[in-house]
Motif scaffolding. Structure first.
Motif, PDB file in Angstrom:
ATOM      1  N   ILE A  30      40.245  51.101  45.048  1.00 40.44           N
ATOM      2  CA  ILE A  30      39.219  50.970  44.003  1.00 40.44           C
ATOM      3  C   ILE A  30      38.351  52.228  43.967  1.00 40.44           C
ATOM      4  O   ILE A  30      37.987  52.717  42.902  1.00 40.44           O
ATOM      5  CB  ILE A  30      38.369  49.699  44.229  1.00 40.44           C
ATOM      6  CG1 ILE A  30      39.222  48.451  43.979  1.00 40.44           C
ATOM      7  CG2 ILE A  30      37.135  49.694  43.330  1.00 40.44           C
ATOM      8  CD1 ILE A  30      38.590  47.158  44.470  1.00 40.44           C
ATOM      9  N   ALA A  31      38.037  52.766  45.134  1.00 38.86           N
ATOM     10  CA  ALA A  31      37.195  53.968  45.195  1.00 38.86           C
ATOM     11  C   ALA A  31      37.881  55.172  44.559  1.00 38.86           C
ATOM     12  O   ALA A  31      37.214  56.053  44.018  1.00 38.86           O
ATOM     13  CB  ALA A  31      36.840  54.269  46.649  1.00 38.86           C
ATOM     14  N   SER A  32      39.210  55.195  44.584  1.00 39.25           N
ATOM     15  CA  SER A  32      39.925  56.362  44.049  1.00 39.25           C
ATOM     16  C   SER A  32      40.564  56.112  42.685  1.00 39.25           C
ATOM     17  O   SER A  32      41.071  57.038  42.072  1.00 39.25           O
ATOM     18  CB  SER A  32      41.001  56.805  45.044  1.00 39.25           C
ATOM     19  OG  SER A  32      41.987  55.797  45.165  1.00 39.25           O
ATOM     20  N   CYS A  33      40.543  54.888  42.209  1.00 39.19           N
ATOM     21  CA  CYS A  33      41.214  54.545  40.948  1.00 39.19           C
ATOM     22  C   CYS A  33      40.178  54.201  39.880  1.00 39.19           C
ATOM     23  O   CYS A  33      39.456  53.207  40.012  1.00 39.19           O
ATOM     24  CB  CYS A  33      42.170  53.381  41.158  1.00 39.19           C
ATOM     25  SG  CYS A  33      42.994  52.820  39.645  1.00 39.19           S
ATOM     26  N   CYS A  36      40.780  50.527  38.285  1.00 39.74           N
ATOM     27  CA  CYS A  36      40.371  49.385  39.115  1.00 39.74           C
ATOM     28  C   CYS A  36      38.864  49.374  39.340  1.00 39.74           C
ATOM     29  O   CYS A  36      38.247  48.311  39.354  1.00 39.74           O
ATOM     30  CB  CYS A  36      41.118  49.402  40.442  1.00 39.74           C
ATOM     31  SG  CYS A  36      42.884  49.032  40.273  1.00 39.74           S
ATOM     32  N   SER A  37      38.279  50.558  39.496  1.00 39.77           N
ATOM     33  CA  SER A  37      36.829  50.656  39.674  1.00 39.77           C
ATOM     34  C   SER A  37      36.102  50.134  38.438  1.00 39.77           C
ATOM     35  O   SER A  37      35.132  49.380  38.547  1.00 39.77           O
ATOM     36  CB  SER A  37      36.446  52.108  39.939  1.00 39.77           C
ATOM     37  OG  SER A  37      35.058  52.233  40.039  1.00 39.77           O
ATOM     38  N   ALA A  38      36.585  50.528  37.250  1.00 39.29           N
ATOM     39  CA  ALA A  38      35.959  50.068  36.003  1.00 39.29           C
ATOM     40  C   ALA A  38      36.124  48.562  35.837  1.00 39.29           C
ATOM     41  O   ALA A  38      35.210  47.864  35.398  1.00 39.29           O
ATOM     42  CB  ALA A  38      36.560  50.803  34.809  1.00 39.29           C
ATOM     43  N   GLU A  39      37.300  48.056  36.205  1.00 43.96           N
ATOM     44  CA  GLU A  39      37.543  46.608  36.079  1.00 43.96           C
ATOM     45  C   GLU A  39      36.636  45.822  37.023  1.00 43.96           C
ATOM     46  O   GLU A  39      36.046  44.816  36.632  1.00 43.96           O
ATOM     47  CB  GLU A  39      39.017  46.303  36.370  1.00 43.96           C
ATOM     48  CG  GLU A  39      39.389  44.868  36.090  1.00 43.96           C
ATOM     49  CD  GLU A  39      40.890  44.623  36.181  1.00 43.96           C
ATOM     50  OE1 GLU A  39      41.259  43.447  36.276  1.00 43.96           O
ATOM     51  OE2 GLU A  39      41.670  45.585  36.152  1.00 43.96           O
ATOM     52  N   LEU A  40      36.477  46.299  38.253  1.00 43.37           N
ATOM     53  CA  LEU A  40      35.579  45.632  39.198  1.00 43.37           C
ATOM     54  C   LEU A  40      34.143  45.697  38.697  1.00 43.37           C
ATOM     55  O   LEU A  40      33.412  44.704  38.785  1.00 43.37           O
ATOM     56  CB  LEU A  40      35.686  46.258  40.589  1.00 43.37           C
ATOM     57  CG  LEU A  40      34.749  45.677  41.654  1.00 43.37           C
ATOM     58  CD1 LEU A  40      35.007  44.180  41.853  1.00 43.37           C
ATOM     59  CD2 LEU A  40      34.897  46.431  42.966  1.00 43.37           C
TER      60      LEU A  40
END
Length: 140
Positions: A30-33, A36-40
């Motif tokens: 999540i920290a690098s993507c 996934c970061s935006a979705e979280l």
């Protein structure tokens, strides 16, 4: 690593203490993507908004005049239609029409919140799946 599953992101957004065998790898991903970061981030905002919902925010039945107007429009006449039956407080749990106890109100609010979170989560998951099915983008 592939993208983090939506269900896992929901658990993270809810802050549930559900141990997941791959939390460390998921958090690193999540920290690098960006995706996934935006979705979280979106899920966390939805959860925060849902947690602020209070009883006055819940939908209520419209006034009788609204039902009459709709019935007239459907019928195409000026005849007044019968309004739907109003809820009778004596038909509610407790049966005597008296005010519900604080624990009952708290339980009802919690149940409403859980249903709201479930509906939002399901809608978001459906939206993400339909969106990702249309996109041909692969990894990060």
């Amino acid at each position: 690593m592939t993208h983090v599953e939506s269900a896992h992101l929901v658990e993270l957004a809810l802050g549930n203490d559900v141990p997941h065998h791959d939390d460390g790898a998921a958090l690193r991903h999540i920290a690098s993507c960006e995706r996934c970061s935006a979705e979280l981030d979106r899920m966390t905002r939805v959860v925060g908004t849902a947690r602020r919902v209070e009883e006055p925010d819940l939908p209520v039945a419209p006034p009788e005049r609204v039902w009459e107007y709709i019935a007239e429009e459907i019928a195409g006449t000026d005849t007044k239609a019968a309004a739907p039956p109003r809820s009778d407080p004596s038909n509610r749990p407790g049966g005597d029409g008296s005010r519900r106890s604080a624990p009952t109100r708290k339980r009802e609010r919690r149940n409403v919140f859980l249903v709201l979170v479930l509906v939002v989560t399901l809608a978001f998951t459906w939206w993400r799946r339909s969106r990702s099915a249309r996109s041909s983008a692969g990894g990060c």
